[in-house]
Scaffold this motif. Sequence first.
Motif, PDB file in Angstrom:
ATOM      1  N   ALA A 142       9.250  41.822   1.331  1.00  0.00           N
ATOM      2  CA  ALA A 142      10.019  42.223   0.162  1.00  0.00           C
ATOM      3  C   ALA A 142       9.378  43.448  -0.487  1.00  0.00           C
ATOM      4  CB  ALA A 142      10.102  41.072  -0.838  1.00  0.00           C
ATOM      5  N   LYS A 143      10.176  44.207  -1.195  1.00  0.00           N
ATOM      6  CA  LYS A 143       9.709  45.445  -1.812  1.00  0.00           C
ATOM      7  C   LYS A 143       8.481  45.215  -2.676  1.00  0.00           C
ATOM      8  CE  LYS A 143      11.309  49.292  -4.707  1.00  0.00           C
ATOM      9  NZ  LYS A 143      12.473  49.850  -5.458  1.00  0.00           N
ATOM     10  N   GLU A 144       8.502  44.129  -3.440  1.00  0.00           N
ATOM     11  CA  GLU A 144       7.375  43.859  -4.343  1.00  0.00           C
ATOM     12  C   GLU A 144       6.123  43.395  -3.600  1.00  0.00           C
ATOM     13  OE1 GLU A 144      10.181  40.282  -4.300  1.00  0.00           O
ATOM     14  OE2 GLU A 144      10.333  42.474  -4.432  1.00  0.00           O
ATOM     15  N   GLU A 145       6.267  42.999  -2.343  1.00  0.00           N
ATOM     16  CA  GLU A 145       5.126  42.543  -1.558  1.00  0.00           C
ATOM     17  C   GLU A 145       4.431  43.676  -0.812  1.00  0.00           C
ATOM     18  OE1 GLU A 145       6.495  38.019  -0.314  1.00  0.00           O
ATOM     19  OE2 GLU A 145       7.160  39.732   0.910  1.00  0.00           O
ATOM     20  N   LYS A 146       5.130  44.799  -0.617  1.00  0.00           N
ATOM     21  CA  LYS A 146       4.600  45.888   0.203  1.00  0.00           C
ATOM     22  C   LYS A 146       3.246  46.430  -0.268  1.00  0.00           C
ATOM     23  CE  LYS A 146       8.822  47.503   2.406  1.00  0.00           C
ATOM     24  NZ  LYS A 146       9.713  48.645   2.681  1.00  0.00           N
ATOM     25  N   PRO A 147       3.008  46.586  -1.581  1.00  0.00           N
ATOM     26  CA  PRO A 147       1.690  47.093  -2.004  1.00  0.00           C
ATOM     27  C   PRO A 147       0.532  46.187  -1.586  1.00  0.00           C
ATOM     28  CG  PRO A 147       3.274  47.270  -3.790  1.00  0.00           C
ATOM     29  CD  PRO A 147       3.914  46.425  -2.730  1.00  0.00           C
ATOM     30  N   TYR A 148       0.832  44.927  -1.270  1.00  0.00           N
ATOM     31  CA  TYR A 148      -0.216  43.965  -0.935  1.00  0.00           C
ATOM     32  C   TYR A 148      -0.289  43.655   0.566  1.00  0.00           C
ATOM     33  CZ  TYR A 148       0.371  43.212  -5.942  1.00  0.00           C
ATOM     34  OH  TYR A 148       0.474  43.391  -7.291  1.00  0.00           O
ATOM     35  N   TYR A 149       0.848  43.752   1.254  1.00  0.00           N
ATOM     36  CA  TYR A 149       0.903  43.297   2.640  1.00  0.00           C
ATOM     37  C   TYR A 149       1.243  44.368   3.674  1.00  0.00           C
ATOM     38  CZ  TYR A 149       1.059  38.509   0.785  1.00  0.00           C
ATOM     39  OH  TYR A 149       0.777  37.335   0.149  1.00  0.00           O
ATOM     40  N   GLU A 150       1.744  45.516   3.263  1.00  0.00           N
ATOM     41  CA  GLU A 150       2.251  46.476   4.241  1.00  0.00           C
ATOM     42  C   GLU A 150       1.130  47.081   5.082  1.00  0.00           C
ATOM     43  OE1 GLU A 150       5.801  49.689   4.431  1.00  0.00           O
ATOM     44  OE2 GLU A 150       4.381  49.978   2.794  1.00  0.00           O
ATOM     45  N   ASN A 151       1.359  47.102   6.387  1.00  0.00           N
ATOM     46  CA  ASN A 151       0.445  47.728   7.332  1.00  0.00           C
ATOM     47  C   ASN A 151       1.245  48.086   8.572  1.00  0.00           C
ATOM     48  OD1 ASN A 151      -1.300  47.639   9.841  1.00  0.00           O
ATOM     49  ND2 ASN A 151      -2.900  47.576   8.294  1.00  0.00           N
ATOM     50  N   LYS A 152       1.201  49.349   8.986  1.00  0.00           N
ATOM     51  CA  LYS A 152       1.996  49.809  10.117  1.00  0.00           C
ATOM     52  C   LYS A 152       1.151  50.194  11.327  1.00  0.00           C
ATOM     53  CE  LYS A 152       5.702  51.562   7.129  1.00  0.00           C
ATOM     54  NZ  LYS A 152       6.494  52.758   6.720  1.00  0.00           N
ATOM     55  N   THR A 153      -0.153  49.943  11.269  1.00  0.00           N
ATOM     56  CA  THR A 153      -1.031  50.420  12.333  1.00  0.00           C
ATOM     57  C   THR A 153      -1.746  49.318  13.103  1.00  0.00           C
ATOM     58  OG1 THR A 153      -2.860  50.681  10.769  1.00  0.00           O
ATOM     59  CG2 THR A 153      -1.437  52.600  11.123  1.00  0.00           C
ATOM     60  N   SER A 154      -1.849  48.119  12.542  1.00  0.00           N
ATOM     61  CA  SER A 154      -2.608  47.053  13.195  1.00  0.00           C
ATOM     62  C   SER A 154      -1.702  45.906  13.627  1.00  0.00           C
ATOM     63  CB  SER A 154      -3.695  46.510  12.254  1.00  0.00           C
ATOM     64  OG  SER A 154      -4.304  45.361  12.813  1.00  0.00           O
ATOM     65  N   THR A 155      -1.595  45.712  14.932  1.00  0.00           N
ATOM     66  CA  THR A 155      -0.806  44.595  15.458  1.00  0.00           C
ATOM     67  C   THR A 155      -1.387  43.262  15.026  1.00  0.00           C
ATOM     68  OG1 THR A 155      -0.146  45.878  17.401  1.00  0.00           O
ATOM     69  CG2 THR A 155      -0.006  43.481  17.578  1.00  0.00           C
ATOM     70  N   ILE A 156      -2.702  43.133  15.087  1.00  0.00           N
ATOM     71  CA  ILE A 156      -3.358  41.873  14.722  1.00  0.00           C
ATOM     72  C   ILE A 156      -3.080  41.530  13.266  1.00  0.00           C
ATOM     73  CG2 ILE A 156      -5.530  40.616  14.617  1.00  0.00           C
ATOM     74  CD1 ILE A 156      -4.625  41.419  17.453  1.00  0.00           C
ATOM     75  N   PHE A 157      -3.209  42.514  12.382  1.00  0.00           N
ATOM     76  CA  PHE A 157      -2.945  42.275  10.963  1.00  0.00           C
ATOM     77  C   PHE A 157      -1.501  41.829  10.757  1.00  0.00           C
ATOM     78  CE2 PHE A 157      -1.479  43.424   6.776  1.00  0.00           C
ATOM     79  CZ  PHE A 157      -2.497  42.994   5.942  1.00  0.00           C
ATOM     80  N   GLN A 158      -0.560  42.516  11.399  1.00  0.00           N
ATOM     81  CA  GLN A 158       0.855  42.199  11.228  1.00  0.00           C
ATOM     82  C   GLN A 158       1.164  40.777  11.703  1.00  0.00           C
ATOM     83  OE1 GLN A 158       3.352  45.314  12.951  1.00  0.00           O
ATOM     84  NE2 GLN A 158       1.823  46.821  12.358  1.00  0.00           N
ATOM     85  N   LEU A 159       0.588  40.383  12.828  1.00  0.00           N
ATOM     86  CA  LEU A 159       0.808  39.032  13.336  1.00  0.00           C
ATOM     87  C   LEU A 159       0.326  37.976  12.347  1.00  0.00           C
ATOM     88  CD1 LEU A 159      -0.239  39.297  17.100  1.00  0.00           C
ATOM     89  CD2 LEU A 159       2.013  38.679  16.244  1.00  0.00           C
ATOM     90  N   ILE A 160      -0.912  38.147  11.898  1.00  0.00           N
ATOM     91  CA  ILE A 160      -1.495  37.152  10.988  1.00  0.00           C
ATOM     92  C   ILE A 160      -0.781  37.179   9.644  1.00  0.00           C
ATOM     93  CG2 ILE A 160      -3.590  36.470   9.770  1.00  0.00           C
ATOM     94  CD1 ILE A 160      -5.175  37.514  12.181  1.00  0.00           C
ATOM     95  N   ARG A 161      -0.442  38.368   9.158  1.00  0.00           N
ATOM     96  CA  ARG A 161       0.280  38.485   7.890  1.00  0.00           C
ATOM     97  C   ARG A 161       1.602  37.737   7.936  1.00  0.00           C
ATOM     98  NH1 ARG A 161       2.814  44.069   7.336  1.00  0.00           N
ATOM     99  NH2 ARG A 161       4.150  43.064   8.878  1.00  0.00           N
ATOM    100  N   ASN A 162       2.399  37.996   8.976  1.00  0.00           N
ATOM    101  CA  ASN A 162       3.707  37.355   9.066  1.00  0.00           C
ATOM    102  C   ASN A 162       3.591  35.845   9.221  1.00  0.00           C
ATOM    103  OD1 ASN A 162       4.699  39.922   8.912  1.00  0.00           O
ATOM    104  ND2 ASN A 162       5.400  40.030  11.035  1.00  0.00           N
ATOM    105  N   PHE A 163       2.560  35.420   9.963  1.00  0.00           N
ATOM    106  CA  PHE A 163       2.338  33.984  10.127  1.00  0.00           C
ATOM    107  C   PHE A 163       1.969  33.349   8.782  1.00  0.00           C
ATOM    108  CE2 PHE A 163      -0.622  30.468  10.761  1.00  0.00           C
ATOM    109  CZ  PHE A 163       0.159  29.609  11.508  1.00  0.00           C
ATOM    110  N   MET A 164       1.099  33.997   8.022  1.00  0.00           N
ATOM    111  CA  MET A 164       0.667  33.427   6.750  1.00  0.00           C
ATOM    112  C   MET A 164       1.806  33.405   5.722  1.00  0.00           C
ATOM    113  SD  MET A 164      -2.293  32.345   7.307  1.00  0.00           S
ATOM    114  CE  MET A 164      -2.595  31.808   5.618  1.00  0.00           C
ATOM    115  N   ILE A 165       2.642  34.432   5.726  1.00  0.00           N
ATOM    116  CA  ILE A 165       3.804  34.432   4.827  1.00  0.00           C
ATOM    117  C   ILE A 165       4.725  33.268   5.193  1.00  0.00           C
ATOM    118  CG2 ILE A 165       5.916  35.683   4.198  1.00  0.00           C
ATOM    119  CD1 ILE A 165       4.310  38.273   4.418  1.00  0.00           C
TER     120      ILE A 165
END
Length: 232
Positions: A142-165
């Motif tokens: 969500a737009k309000e979550e991007k300052p805290y969760y957005e990352n476009k360069t790390s696959t590992i971060f994105q995987l764990i982030r989406n899983f935790m959300i």
Amino acid sequence: MASTKLTSSNVKHFSKLDKMLNEHLHCLYNRLDWTDQERERIFFQSNQLLLEVAENFFRFGKFKDTWDNSKCHINVYGQNLLLKSEKLNTTFHWGLDEQYFYLECHIICAENLRYMNDEFYELILTLKGLGDFEFFDTGFIAKEEKPYYENKTSTIFQLIRNFMIYQTEKMNAKNYQLPPSLDLGQFSLKWDAQNIDWSELIEKASAAFKVMYNLNYKLWKVGNISKPRSSM
């Protein structure tokens, strides 16, 4: 990693593959130069090309699995074979897209990500050294979550982030024991068909296929470890 020795028979076979690939590309970009019958012939010929390369995947991986390679897709940009694993009940896409060979797979049983150890994530990173790697993220921030969760360069971060959300939403939901299936996305690798030789393509694509299979196997196995051996 797979190894392909350049024997005289291999050189002859690679020349045959070159001819098949050149006809595929010429037909793709110059369709009006070919009759319907010629285009049909090249379609089946290109499937045969893809299958001949894919046979190396199974020899190299030595998987204890059964495969269905009888289905394919075609579109305006190319075509692909569907390599379906009976054990994992998932399909790997191996094909030609414009001038690129590509290999793709969805991440299955993603809800089991929390059971994975560091070796699992190390395996993901090895894919980056085997071709032009991309992770297609299906998560939504969500737009309000991007300052805290957005990352476009790390696959590992994105995987764990989406899983935790997903886990947080599951934990806070009233019916948290029956959530919808988790879809984290898919891994994709591609190789420029006109700038890679056959031995290198076979070597790297075979290694990539084994890694993708093993990643999904690790996630699948967690949910099937208690099943009788005969059902696995």
